[in-house]
Every structure is written in C-alpha cells, then in structure tokens.
Design a protein around this motif. Structure first.
Motif, mmCIF file in Angstrom:
data_model
loop_
_atom_site.group_PDB
_atom_site.id
_atom_site.type_symbol
_atom_site.label_atom_id
_atom_site.label_comp_id
_atom_site.label_asym_id
_atom_site.label_seq_id
_atom_site.Cartn_x
_atom_site.Cartn_y
_atom_site.Cartn_z
ATOM 1 N N ILE A 6 0.883 -1.118 0.028
ATOM 2 C CA ILE A 6 0.011 -0.221 -0.059
ATOM 3 C C ILE A 6 0.868 1.295 -0.022
ATOM 4 C CG2 ILE A 6 -1.812 1.285 1.331
ATOM 5 C CD1 ILE A 6 -2.737 -1.533 2.546
ATOM 6 N N ALA A 7 0.649 2.052 -0.870
ATOM 7 C CA ALA A 7 1.482 3.254 -1.111
ATOM 8 C C ALA A 7 0.681 4.734 -1.193
ATOM 9 C CB ALA A 7 2.346 3.220 -2.553
ATOM 10 N N MET A 29 -2.577 12.043 -8.158
ATOM 11 C CA MET A 29 -1.906 11.417 -9.282
ATOM 12 C C MET A 29 -3.148 11.145 -10.219
ATOM 13 S SD MET A 29 1.378 11.108 -9.462
ATOM 14 C CE MET A 29 1.297 10.185 -10.648
ATOM 15 N N GLU A 30 -3.124 10.556 -11.385
ATOM 16 C CA GLU A 30 -4.080 9.810 -12.179
ATOM 17 C C GLU A 30 -3.293 8.476 -12.427
ATOM 18 O OE1 GLU A 30 -6.032 11.672 -15.372
ATOM 19 O OE2 GLU A 30 -5.121 13.661 -14.892
ATOM 20 N N LYS A 31 -4.132 7.523 -12.207
ATOM 21 C CA LYS A 31 -3.882 6.240 -12.262
ATOM 22 C C LYS A 31 -3.024 5.912 -13.622
ATOM 23 C CE LYS A 31 -8.304 4.139 -13.844
ATOM 24 N NZ LYS A 31 -9.345 3.310 -13.411
ATOM 25 N N LEU A 58 -7.119 4.543 -5.604
ATOM 26 C CA LEU A 58 -8.305 5.324 -5.176
ATOM 27 C C LEU A 58 -8.211 6.174 -3.863
ATOM 28 C CD1 LEU A 58 -11.410 5.121 -5.287
ATOM 29 C CD2 LEU A 58 -11.502 3.489 -3.515
ATOM 30 N N ASN A 59 -8.435 7.294 -4.032
ATOM 31 C CA ASN A 59 -8.303 8.470 -3.054
ATOM 32 C C ASN A 59 -7.029 8.667 -2.727
ATOM 33 O OD1 ASN A 59 -10.910 8.919 -3.030
ATOM 34 N ND2 ASN A 59 -11.523 7.235 -1.537
ATOM 35 N N ILE A 67 -1.212 -2.845 -4.228
ATOM 36 C CA ILE A 67 -0.832 -3.680 -5.400
ATOM 37 C C ILE A 67 -0.822 -5.152 -4.575
ATOM 38 C CG2 ILE A 67 1.132 -4.241 -6.886
ATOM 39 C CD1 ILE A 67 2.006 -1.484 -6.186
ATOM 40 N N SER A 68 -1.581 -5.868 -5.281
ATOM 41 C CA SER A 68 -1.577 -7.417 -4.593
ATOM 42 C C SER A 68 -0.607 -8.306 -5.431
ATOM 43 C CB SER A 68 -3.111 -8.079 -4.874
ATOM 44 O OG SER A 68 -3.080 -9.199 -4.319
#
Length: 114
Positions: free
Chosen positions: A23-24, A29-31, A91-92, A97-98
């Motif tokens: 989790i970062a 940002m935009e994805k 999101l938000n 990342i999994s």
C-alpha cells in the motif's frame, strides 16, 4: 524537494502465506501516470511523475514541503512472485498492489524421508 529531484512514496508491505500486499501513499495522481513493474532481481518498482504547479514567486511561500515531480520506489520482495497475477488499484490517493507468490515459493512442510 527541489524541482527535478526524485521523491519516494511511503509504503506498507504485508506478507501473507500466498501473497504480498503493498500500500503506497501517492496523492494527487491519475492512475494512468503510475507505472508498476517487477525487475529481474525480484524487486517491485513503482514510478511516475506528479505534475508540479508553476510557482513563479516562490519567495511568498512560508513552507514548501509537498513533493512534486518524478517519484521512484523499489521494493525488494523476499521470495519469487508471479508477475502475471499482480493486480493494482488506485483510489483516493492510495495505491494498493496485490502480488501473488510464485507457486514454488509458497511455504510448505517437507517430510524428511529415511
């Protein structure tokens, strides 16, 4: 940081039996501007660039801490992973990342034979 410098997002790394979760925090940002890959040394690499607001009169700022420009983070994973199974969502301002472990790296008990 000064314009042109890399900044590094903060992360959490969680290990489970079958996978890792990273989790970062990458706000603003935009994805489409976030790149994720696994290098040949089993490192997960997160990189991209957050657009800098144009600051014509920097002297008027009392505090100037928010990171701008390109970011880069390399995370060394303890075991081999399955790059085909990696999933990411953003999101938000939080990137999750999994990363599934490679089948051969999942912990299993080995029986000792005579």
């Amino acid at each position: 940081s000064d314009d042109g410098d890399y900044w590094s997002p903060d992360i959490d790394l969680k290990e489970e039996n079958q996978s890792y979760t990273i989790i970062a925090d990458i706000p603003g940002m935009e994805k489409k501007d976030i790149k994720i890959n696994i290098d040949q040394f089993n490192n997960l690499v997160i990189e991209g660039e957050r657009a800098a607001e144009i600051k014509k009169e920097r002297k008027s700022y009392i505090c100037f801490e928010r990171c701008k420009g390109a970011f880069f983070r390399r995370i060394s994973l303890p075991t081999a992973v399955d790059p085909q199974g990696i999933k990411a969502k953003y999101l938000n301002g939080v990137l999750e990342i999994s990363i599934p472990k490679a089948k051969e790296s999942v912990i299993k008990q080995i029986a000792v034979e005579e």
